[in-house]
Design a protein around this motif. Structure first.
Motif, mmCIF file in Angstrom:
data_model
loop_
_atom_site.group_PDB
_atom_site.id
_atom_site.type_symbol
_atom_site.label_atom_id
_atom_site.label_comp_id
_atom_site.label_asym_id
_atom_site.label_seq_id
_atom_site.Cartn_x
_atom_site.Cartn_y
_atom_site.Cartn_z
ATOM 1 N N TRP A 1 -5.397 40.307 32.374
ATOM 2 C CA TRP A 1 -4.268 40.910 33.073
ATOM 3 C C TRP A 1 -4.708 42.151 33.901
ATOM 4 C CZ3 TRP A 1 0.984 39.746 32.982
ATOM 5 C CH2 TRP A 1 1.346 38.662 32.073
ATOM 6 N N ILE A 2 -6.004 42.845 33.455
ATOM 7 C CA ILE A 2 -6.603 43.867 34.450
ATOM 8 C C ILE A 2 -7.719 43.122 34.882
ATOM 9 C CG2 ILE A 2 -7.424 46.208 34.368
ATOM 10 C CD1 ILE A 2 -5.549 46.740 32.143
ATOM 11 N N PRO A 3 -7.764 42.883 36.375
ATOM 12 C CA PRO A 3 -9.147 42.355 36.996
ATOM 13 C C PRO A 3 -10.373 43.179 36.689
ATOM 14 C CG PRO A 3 -7.113 42.196 38.344
ATOM 15 C CD PRO A 3 -6.831 43.120 37.088
ATOM 16 N N ASP A 4 -11.251 42.868 36.641
ATOM 17 C CA ASP A 4 -12.595 43.382 36.582
ATOM 18 C C ASP A 4 -14.002 42.575 37.031
ATOM 19 O OD1 ASP A 4 -14.333 45.314 35.998
ATOM 20 O OD2 ASP A 4 -14.787 44.538 33.857
ATOM 21 N N PRO A 5 -14.119 43.111 38.635
ATOM 22 C CA PRO A 5 -13.812 44.070 39.331
ATOM 23 C C PRO A 5 -12.108 43.748 40.309
ATOM 24 C CG PRO A 5 -15.522 42.937 40.418
ATOM 25 C CD PRO A 5 -15.256 42.227 39.137
ATOM 26 N N PHE A 6 -11.910 44.729 40.668
ATOM 27 C CA PHE A 6 -10.802 44.397 41.725
ATOM 28 C C PHE A 6 -11.319 43.947 42.996
ATOM 29 C CE2 PHE A 6 -8.677 47.238 38.540
ATOM 30 C CZ PHE A 6 -7.552 46.847 38.599
ATOM 31 N N VAL B 1 2.578 38.806 47.394
ATOM 32 C CA VAL B 1 2.956 40.169 47.347
ATOM 33 C C VAL B 1 3.574 40.667 48.528
ATOM 34 C CG1 VAL B 1 1.805 42.424 46.951
ATOM 35 C CG2 VAL B 1 1.573 40.250 45.365
ATOM 36 N N ILE B 2 2.909 40.427 49.648
ATOM 37 C CA ILE B 2 3.451 40.776 50.827
ATOM 38 C C ILE B 2 4.651 40.296 51.535
ATOM 39 C CG2 ILE B 2 2.777 40.620 53.481
ATOM 40 C CD1 ILE B 2 0.913 42.329 52.210
ATOM 41 N N ALA B 3 4.810 39.251 51.078
ATOM 42 C CA ALA B 3 6.328 38.600 51.193
ATOM 43 C C ALA B 3 7.400 39.468 50.211
ATOM 44 C CB ALA B 3 6.718 37.186 50.672
ATOM 45 N N ILE C 1 3.904 41.107 37.438
ATOM 46 C CA ILE C 1 2.655 41.735 37.067
ATOM 47 C C ILE C 1 1.633 40.770 37.472
ATOM 48 C CG2 ILE C 1 1.274 42.888 35.547
ATOM 49 C CD1 ILE C 1 3.931 43.976 34.391
ATOM 50 N N TRP C 2 1.671 39.555 36.864
ATOM 51 C CA TRP C 2 0.548 38.428 36.860
ATOM 52 C C TRP C 2 0.469 38.185 38.404
ATOM 53 C CZ3 TRP C 2 -3.080 36.483 33.925
ATOM 54 C CH2 TRP C 2 -3.662 35.415 34.291
ATOM 55 N N MET C 3 1.415 38.179 39.139
ATOM 56 C CA MET C 3 1.167 37.811 40.653
ATOM 57 C C MET C 3 0.170 38.986 41.348
ATOM 58 S SD MET C 3 4.062 37.415 43.554
ATOM 59 C CE MET C 3 4.480 39.063 43.354
ATOM 60 N N VAL C 4 0.517 40.131 41.150
ATOM 61 C CA VAL C 4 -0.200 41.135 41.667
ATOM 62 C C VAL C 4 -1.662 41.240 41.017
ATOM 63 C CG1 VAL C 4 -0.229 43.667 41.959
ATOM 64 C CG2 VAL C 4 1.881 42.808 42.027
#
Length: 279
Positions: free
Chosen positions: A49-54, A251-253, A29-32
């Protein structure tokens, strides 16, 4: 009282499993989450943990930051060709060791198993010399050709799995006029599909995440696998603290592994269930 004790026990087990699941999934979750942050948000305290903004720009930037696409293509070529062909040859070998009357098959099998005790670093240099004399260095051949002949761990696992199959089924197929390949295709393969699926995903994961063998044989950027590309990203962009870009590439990997698991999860669960029943 027994019901109450059972409820308390189940509750404790559930809490322990939930804690374990959180510990295991938190890095993912931290990686994403990091992949869609800006550079400064990565080092924020307390951690966000929740980015602001994405910020999704890193997922488009990684394709121009390095040879990511060629790395994916090379990893797919190696992993798919080795696991598909190698799984077929491994299952054939397991069938032969388990059910066919081959002279000295137990001795040959023990020799194969003994090779597992040889650490890879001890054969790394002789293997490199052999492939360099063949002119295979800086190509995908050293990473593909050996695996086409099978995987010893998979052969051992499938052989043990086939040992529980009654020999009467094989004999009945012979009486019906089936050849050995016919017996394998119509009788053996359907029986061991769950076991093959479980071993397939483990082998695919090992090849996809392999770093040591590619770094030994591959030099050209266009020949590198995905893991080498990500390692170069890490060396290049970690200095610039551009961790969102590194995490986006990671994430792509990870996506191909998730796809393989989703495709084969039914067979893997079936393999575990069958093994549990037999045990």
């Amino acid at each position: 009282m027994r019901t109450r004790s059972k409820i308390i026990g189940d509750g404790i087990i559930f809490v322990l499993l939930a804690i374990g699941a959180i510990v295991m999934i938190a890095p993912l979750i931290w990686m994403v989450s990091t992949s869609v942050k800006d550079k400064m948000a990565v080092f924020a305290l307390p951690p966000k943990w929740i980015p602001d903004p994405f910020i999704w720009s890193k997922y488009s930037e990684i394709w121009s930051a390095g040879p990511l696409l060629s790395g994916i293509q090379n990893s797919v070529i190696i992993a798919v060709s080795v696991t598909v062909v190698g799984t077929f040859t491994s299952s054939l070998a397991a069938f032969a060791f388990a059910k066919l009357k081959v002279p000295y098959k137990d001795t040959i099998f023990l020799i194969l198993l003994s090779s597992l005790m040889i650490p890879y670093p001890s054969i790394m240099i002789p293997q490199f010399v052999m492939f360099s004399e063949l002119g295979w260095t800086d190509s995908l051949k050293p990473l593909i050709v050996p695996g086409l002949f099978g995987n010893i761990v998979m052969i051992f696992f499938l052989r043990q799995y086939l040992s529980s199959v009654p020999n009467a089924i094989i004999e009945a197929a012979k009486i019906d006029g089936s050849s050995y390949f016919g017996i394998y295709g119509r009788v053996i393969f359907p029986l061991i599909k769950p076991a093959i699926a479980a071993q397939f995903i483990l082998w695919f994961m090992g090849i996809w995440n392999d770093y040591l063998a590619p770094i030994i044989y591959l030099n050209s950027p266009e020949k590198q696998t995905l893991q080498l590309v990500i390692a170069s990203f890490n060396a290049m962009y970690a200095i610039q603290t551009d961790y969102p870009l590194i995490m986006a590439a990671s994430v792509i990997a990870l996506l191909p592994m998730l796809i393989v698991f989703v495709v084969f999860q039914k067979q893997i669960i079936e393999s575990v269930a069958i093994s549990g029943v037999k045990g």
